[in-house]
Design a protein around this motif. Sequence first.
Motif, PDB file in Angstrom:
ATOM      1  N   LYS A  63      38.053  41.630  50.994  1.00 13.14           N
ATOM      2  CA  LYS A  63      38.224  40.591  52.019  1.00 13.14           C
ATOM      3  C   LYS A  63      37.619  41.038  53.359  1.00 13.14           C
ATOM      4  O   LYS A  63      36.991  40.239  54.061  1.00 13.14           O
ATOM      5  N   LYS A  64      37.793  42.309  53.699  1.00 11.95           N
ATOM      6  CA  LYS A  64      37.178  42.842  54.930  1.00 11.95           C
ATOM      7  C   LYS A  64      35.651  42.781  54.816  1.00 11.95           C
ATOM      8  O   LYS A  64      34.952  42.406  55.760  1.00 11.95           O
ATOM      9  N   TYR A  65      35.151  43.181  53.665  1.00 15.67           N
ATOM     10  CA  TYR A  65      33.703  43.195  53.406  1.00 15.67           C
ATOM     11  C   TYR A  65      33.130  41.779  53.538  1.00 15.67           C
ATOM     12  O   TYR A  65      32.072  41.561  54.139  1.00 15.67           O
ATOM     13  N   GLU A  66      33.846  40.804  52.969  1.00 16.21           N
ATOM     14  CA  GLU A  66      33.379  39.419  53.019  1.00 16.21           C
ATOM     15  C   GLU A  66      33.278  38.911  54.460  1.00 16.21           C
ATOM     16  O   GLU A  66      32.352  38.171  54.806  1.00 16.21           O
ATOM     17  N   LYS A  67      34.232  39.304  55.294  1.00 14.89           N
ATOM     18  CA  LYS A  67      34.206  38.891  56.704  1.00 14.89           C
ATOM     19  C   LYS A  67      32.986  39.470  57.425  1.00 14.89           C
ATOM     20  O   LYS A  67      32.385  38.833  58.281  1.00 14.89           O
ATOM     21  N   PHE A 114      30.692  49.737  48.599  1.00 17.40           N
ATOM     22  CA  PHE A 114      30.808  48.594  49.505  1.00 17.40           C
ATOM     23  C   PHE A 114      29.874  48.733  50.716  1.00 17.40           C
ATOM     24  O   PHE A 114      29.073  47.855  50.988  1.00 17.40           O
ATOM     25  N   TYR A 115      30.012  49.827  51.442  1.00 16.97           N
ATOM     26  CA  TYR A 115      29.413  49.904  52.778  1.00 16.97           C
ATOM     27  C   TYR A 115      28.108  50.698  52.860  1.00 16.97           C
ATOM     28  O   TYR A 115      27.189  50.299  53.565  1.00 16.97           O
ATOM     29  N   ASP A 116      28.022  51.808  52.130  1.00 19.58           N
ATOM     30  CA  ASP A 116      26.792  52.606  52.212  1.00 19.58           C
ATOM     31  C   ASP A 116      25.620  51.904  51.519  1.00 19.58           C
ATOM     32  O   ASP A 116      24.480  51.964  51.985  1.00 19.58           O
ATOM     33  N   THR A 117      25.901  51.256  50.389  1.00 23.69           N
ATOM     34  CA  THR A 117      24.828  50.630  49.597  1.00 23.69           C
ATOM     35  C   THR A 117      24.891  49.099  49.581  1.00 23.69           C
ATOM     36  O   THR A 117      23.925  48.458  49.208  1.00 23.69           O
ATOM     37  N   GLY A 130      45.747  55.422  38.973  1.00 21.26           N
ATOM     38  CA  GLY A 130      46.512  55.000  40.143  1.00 21.26           C
ATOM     39  C   GLY A 130      46.127  55.740  41.409  1.00 21.26           C
ATOM     40  O   GLY A 130      46.915  55.831  42.349  1.00 21.26           O
ATOM     41  N   CYS A 131      44.890  56.264  41.463  1.00 21.91           N
ATOM     42  CA  CYS A 131      44.415  56.937  42.682  1.00 21.91           C
ATOM     43  C   CYS A 131      44.089  55.903  43.767  1.00 21.91           C
ATOM     44  O   CYS A 131      43.981  56.249  44.945  1.00 21.91           O
ATOM     45  N   ILE A 132      43.895  54.659  43.349  1.00 25.94           N
ATOM     46  CA  ILE A 132      43.681  53.554  44.279  1.00 25.94           C
ATOM     47  C   ILE A 132      44.333  52.334  43.644  1.00 25.94           C
ATOM     48  O   ILE A 132      44.420  52.233  42.419  1.00 25.94           O
ATOM     49  N   SER A 133      44.817  51.421  44.477  1.00 28.15           N
ATOM     50  CA  SER A 133      45.494  50.240  43.927  1.00 28.15           C
ATOM     51  C   SER A 133      44.571  49.027  43.942  1.00 28.15           C
ATOM     52  O   SER A 133      43.679  48.930  44.786  1.00 28.15           O
ATOM     53  N   PRO A 134      44.773  48.078  43.016  1.00 24.27           N
ATOM     54  CA  PRO A 134      43.957  46.865  43.025  1.00 24.27           C
ATOM     55  C   PRO A 134      44.136  46.064  44.317  1.00 24.27           C
ATOM     56  O   PRO A 134      43.198  45.439  44.797  1.00 24.27           O
ATOM     57  N   ARG A 135      45.339  46.130  44.883  1.00 24.72           N
ATOM     58  CA  ARG A 135      45.573  45.386  46.139  1.00 24.72           C
ATOM     59  C   ARG A 135      44.764  45.963  47.287  1.00 24.72           C
ATOM     60  O   ARG A 135      44.285  45.226  48.153  1.00 24.72           O
ATOM     61  N   LEU A 136      44.621  47.277  47.304  1.00 21.00           N
ATOM     62  CA  LEU A 136      43.838  47.888  48.369  1.00 21.00           C
ATOM     63  C   LEU A 136      42.360  47.529  48.209  1.00 21.00           C
ATOM     64  O   LEU A 136      41.679  47.228  49.189  1.00 21.00           O
ATOM     65  N   ILE A 137      41.874  47.520  46.962  1.00 22.08           N
ATOM     66  CA  ILE A 137      40.492  47.113  46.713  1.00 22.08           C
ATOM     67  C   ILE A 137      40.305  45.657  47.150  1.00 22.08           C
ATOM     68  O   ILE A 137      39.328  45.316  47.817  1.00 22.08           O
ATOM     69  N   TYR A 138      41.258  44.806  46.809  1.00 24.72           N
ATOM     70  CA  TYR A 138      41.208  43.396  47.197  1.00 24.72           C
ATOM     71  C   TYR A 138      41.126  43.247  48.716  1.00 24.72           C
ATOM     72  O   TYR A 138      40.296  42.486  49.234  1.00 24.72           O
ATOM     73  N   SER A 139      41.965  43.990  49.438  1.00 26.49           N
ATOM     74  CA  SER A 139      41.966  43.886  50.907  1.00 26.49           C
ATOM     75  C   SER A 139      40.628  44.361  51.485  1.00 26.49           C
ATOM     76  O   SER A 139      40.131  43.811  52.473  1.00 26.49           O
ATOM     77  N   GLU A 140      40.015  45.365  50.832  1.00 20.26           N
ATOM     78  CA  GLU A 140      38.705  45.843  51.285  1.00 20.26           C
ATOM     79  C   GLU A 140      37.598  44.820  50.978  1.00 20.26           C
ATOM     80  O   GLU A 140      36.654  44.671  51.745  1.00 20.26           O
TER      81      GLU A 140
END
Length: 436
Positions: free
Chosen positions: A267-271, A223-226, A255-265
């Motif tokens: 949304k942050k990225y889009e902003k 998301f952020y570095d590249t 289950g090391c990361i959840s789809p909801r957490l990816i979704y929230s990230e």
Amino acid sequence: MIKTALVWFKTDLRVEDNETLVKAISQSQEIIPVYCFDDSHFETTSFGFQKTGPFRAQFLLESLEDLDRNLRRLGSGLLLIKGKPEIEIPKIVQEYKIQKVFAKREVAYEEKQTEKLVQNELFKLRCELETCSTSTLYHAEDLPFSIKDIPDVFTNFRKKTEQDAIVRNPFQKPIRINSPKLPLLQWPTLKELGLKKTTIDARAAIHFKGGETEAFNRLQHYFYDTKCLSNYKETRNGMVGSDYSSKFSAWLAMGCISPRLIYSEVKKYEKEFGANDSTYWLIFELLWRDFFRFMFKKHQTKFFLYAGIKNEKANSQSVQEKLLSQWINGKTPSDFINANMIELKRTGFMSNRGRQNVASYFCNELNMDWRIGAAYFEQQLIDYDVCSNWGNWAYLAGVGNDPRGHRYFNIEKQAQEYDKYKVFRTLWLSNLKSEK
């Protein structure tokens, strides 16, 4: 408020956005986090393949070590047991006088059976089992239809869900966990799990390392570095390199990361960087993952049957050992299929484009029982997820959720389109001549 609860970790190996963990903490004075190496996960299936191959087992061990570290930072830790969950978990319940067990809710047949067996044994000990739905982007209770009425066609499911349902906010990581003093872990080796250690080929598209920490590192990178997320839709059908797709699948599957957490990230990225077709497309792919999980809830055992969720099956139910061996070992007449199969054999990973082609080849060219192919993937894939794997194979075999029925890929045309300059094939077939 109960005194002691047990949190039974399965494929939810994380502390962020883990409702099971949060609920257990809120309802008890102390908790005991437990992971059981289920004997049945290390057996050989009726199709002759291991349920868990060495690549995924190594990823699992890494994920558990990371979970243990993260739990210990919060004042707790992980208790490891091995055997049948319905035998081993009740032992822990008796030893620590546990009053309630919290666990992730299952949807696939074998996992549901194990859950039921554990529940029955806990009932005898007057101990309750509470399960939480922690694996999907959309919560089942928030869908605009009941499970039995979910459309069998993805597009219909997606449009209605996007329009009428919302994604819940992720649960915050606990600040502190109260646990009794837990013994230091004795980590099992791959040999003790009945597996041989296998080195991943240096040509691997990405070197997966298990654990929540690594999942967050990957998200930060992609998301952020590249800012690769902004081009995801254009590059997702790539086949060489680490960044043509998000590669979140292995961490999602464990289950090391959840789809909801990816979704929230997202949304942050889009902003911060703007929304486009690519940022949406990652969410679109998470919805596909949800769809298969809800399909398994709806159709239960049917995805493991030869006829799938359809009433008739056109192609052969046979197995031809020579053809199967050629497919597995990358010795078919198709160099495109061979390159993909060698990548899977050597690394435990294959691109989405590759998977669709090798599955189509297996079902249509080799005309063999599609479940054999699905079972081989189950053994090999680091990112194996029961619903996505069997759901996708049924789809390609024409007995799943494809509204067009039997889907046939023109392999040569696909190779020309997605590996025009033979970069992928050259990479994986370069030393084939020197092999026996």
